[in-house]
Design a protein around this motif. Structure first.
Motif, PDB file in Angstrom:
ATOM      1  N   GLY A   1      51.254  -1.284  12.469  1.00 18.18           N
ATOM      2  CA  GLY A   1      51.434  -2.644  12.985  1.00 18.18           C
ATOM      3  C   GLY A   1      51.032  -2.758  14.447  1.00 18.18           C
ATOM      4  O   GLY A   1      50.323  -3.692  14.842  1.00 18.18           O
ATOM      5  N   VAL A   2      51.466  -1.802  15.256  1.00 20.54           N
ATOM      6  CA  VAL A   2      51.120  -1.815  16.685  1.00 20.54           C
ATOM      7  C   VAL A   2      49.602  -1.712  16.850  1.00 20.54           C
ATOM      8  O   VAL A   2      48.995  -2.439  17.641  1.00 20.54           O
ATOM      9  N   THR A   3      48.985  -0.807  16.065  1.00 22.56           N
ATOM     10  CA  THR A   3      47.533  -0.644  16.141  1.00 22.56           C
ATOM     11  C   THR A   3      46.817  -1.936  15.783  1.00 22.56           C
ATOM     12  O   THR A   3      45.911  -2.382  16.503  1.00 22.56           O
TER      13      THR A   3
ATOM     14  N   GLY B   1      57.840  -4.258  19.134  1.00 20.57           N
ATOM     15  CA  GLY B   1      58.976  -5.040  18.646  1.00 20.57           C
ATOM     16  C   GLY B   1      58.693  -5.706  17.313  1.00 20.57           C
ATOM     17  O   GLY B   1      59.419  -5.505  16.341  1.00 20.57           O
ATOM     18  N   SER B   2      57.619  -6.489  17.250  1.00 24.41           N
ATOM     19  CA  SER B   2      57.289  -7.203  16.014  1.00 24.41           C
ATOM     20  C   SER B   2      57.008  -6.243  14.868  1.00 24.41           C
ATOM     21  O   SER B   2      57.479  -6.436  13.745  1.00 24.41           O
ATOM     22  N   ALA B   3      56.231  -5.186  15.151  1.00 23.85           N
ATOM     23  CA  ALA B   3      55.845  -4.242  14.101  1.00 23.85           C
ATOM     24  C   ALA B   3      57.067  -3.506  13.554  1.00 23.85           C
ATOM     25  O   ALA B   3      57.248  -3.390  12.330  1.00 23.85           O
TER      26      ALA B   3
ATOM     27  N   VAL C   1      51.856 -11.721  15.268  1.00 25.08           N
ATOM     28  CA  VAL C   1      51.956 -12.041  13.834  1.00 25.08           C
ATOM     29  C   VAL C   1      51.267 -10.952  13.012  1.00 25.08           C
ATOM     30  O   VAL C   1      51.823 -10.455  12.024  1.00 25.08           O
ATOM     31  N   VAL C   2      50.081 -10.564  13.443  1.00 25.37           N
ATOM     32  CA  VAL C   2      49.333  -9.519  12.733  1.00 25.37           C
ATOM     33  C   VAL C   2      50.100  -8.192  12.773  1.00 25.37           C
ATOM     34  O   VAL C   2      50.196  -7.480  11.766  1.00 25.37           O
ATOM     35  N   ALA C   3      50.686  -7.883  13.943  1.00 26.11           N
ATOM     36  CA  ALA C   3      51.457  -6.641  14.066  1.00 26.11           C
ATOM     37  C   ALA C   3      52.616  -6.634  13.074  1.00 26.11           C
ATOM     38  O   ALA C   3      52.866  -5.629  12.383  1.00 26.11           O
TER      39      ALA C   3
END
Lengths: 102, 227
Positions: B214-216, A42-44, B185-187
């Protein structure tokens, strides 16, 4: 006829992409590692979408003072009020005002 | 029942502001159908058959530009590939849902619905379903109407308003509300930064690269924190 066929094919393809994991993995146990990773989709994705939406057809990311000001205002109001409508109003008004000034 | 109704109302109230910036976009799609010289009914049907603005506009523009059918179709599908990520991300939530909803729900799984349900998660399955359906139905009713309006009257919202910018603003708002832990936040930051770096990739594929990065990154940070 060709046009409608194209629309139907893309429509079916889109539905399949939206449904495939939800339907296929309905009864499967999902490993803990995967569950953890999924929490960050979601965030990414949302952050990546924001950048994508600011990208023009030439692949350039168009972001200046007005956009940053709009984000700060919208983000701040969202944090305080959790209201979508006030986020929209605050972000857009600040964006318009700053754009008119600079 | 009264709980249900308030959840439904919340879904609609949350969706409507997201729909405002979709209005000029829908009008542009209506105009694009006219300009592409497409059969208007076939073009308009894309709003409920495809139900994804960016892919609709891609397909319509390419068809109008005389691109080969197969190329237009595959490009539009690449633009829509992000929905695979939505599907996998919502799989755990849908495991607690009845079978009919596992088939119907994905039809309404547009960017905005995904953003709302992941950033404002409802733990209770019944509330999740009501909220999801209310937000999705709002778009499902209004989106084809706006595209039809665009076909009939063209883009009546002035370009200079840049109303479309409201979409990233609202997504930022949802991110601010929904991002609670450091890995998240990092993602988000990694997702944005990598998408920016690969922004020149065609057909929104940069979005996929950025999201996976981002997920990684989020997962790695979570791992490090657990030690």
């Amino acid at each position: 006829m060709g046009d409608l066929a194209a629309v139907v094919i893309v429509g079916v393809g889109t539905y399949v992409m939206r449904a495939v994991f939800i339907v296929a993995l309905a009864k499967k146990r999902i490993p803990e590692t995967v569950l953890i990773a999924l929490r960050y989709v979601g965030s990414a994705v949302l952050a990546a979408l924001v950048v994508t939406l600011l990208t023009d057809a030439g692949g350039n990311v168009a972001i200046g003072f007005p956009e940053v000001a709009g984000f700060l205002a919208g983000g701040g109001v969202a944090f305080r009020t959790r209201s979508q409508i006030w986020t929209l109003v605050a972000g857009m008004v600040v964006f318009w005002v700053v754009r008119a000034l600079v | 029942m009264s709980v249900d109704r308030s959840v439904a109302r919340q879904g609609i109230t949350d969706a409507l502001p997201l729909f405002v910036p979709a209005i000029p976009f829908g009008l542009v799609i209506g105009l694009a159908i006219t300009e592409a010289g497409m059969n208007p009914l076939a073009g308009w049907s894309s709003s409920w058959l495809i139900f994804a603005g960016a892919a609709q506009l891609t397909l319509i523009t390419l068809l109008g530009g005389g691109v080969a059918l197969a190329a237009a179709i595959s490009t539009a599908l690449v633009v829509n590939a992000r929905h695979l990520m939505y599907s996998v991300a919502l799989t755990p939530a849908f495991q607690r849902q009845p079978r009919w909803f596992r088939w119907l729900g994905p039809y309404l799984l547009i960017d905005q619905v995904f953003a709302l349900v992941t950033m404002r998660p409802e733990e209770d399955p019944d509330r999740f379903r009501t909220y999801y359906l209310a937000a999705g139905a709002t778009f499902w009713v209004l989106w084809p109407a706006v595209v039809a309006l665009g076909l009939l009257i063209g883009p009546v919202v002035p370009d200079e308003w840049n109303l479309g910018f409201a979409i990233p603003i609202l997504f930022i708002g949802l991110l601010v509300v929904g991002t609670e832990t450091w890995p998240e936040v990092v993602a988000a930051l990694t997702g944005a930064a990598v998408t920016y770096l690969v922004a020149s990739l065609p057909n929104r594929t940069g979005l996929l690269v950025g999201s996976v990065a981002g997920v990684t990154a989020g997962t790695i940070v979570e791992r490090l924190r657990r030690g």
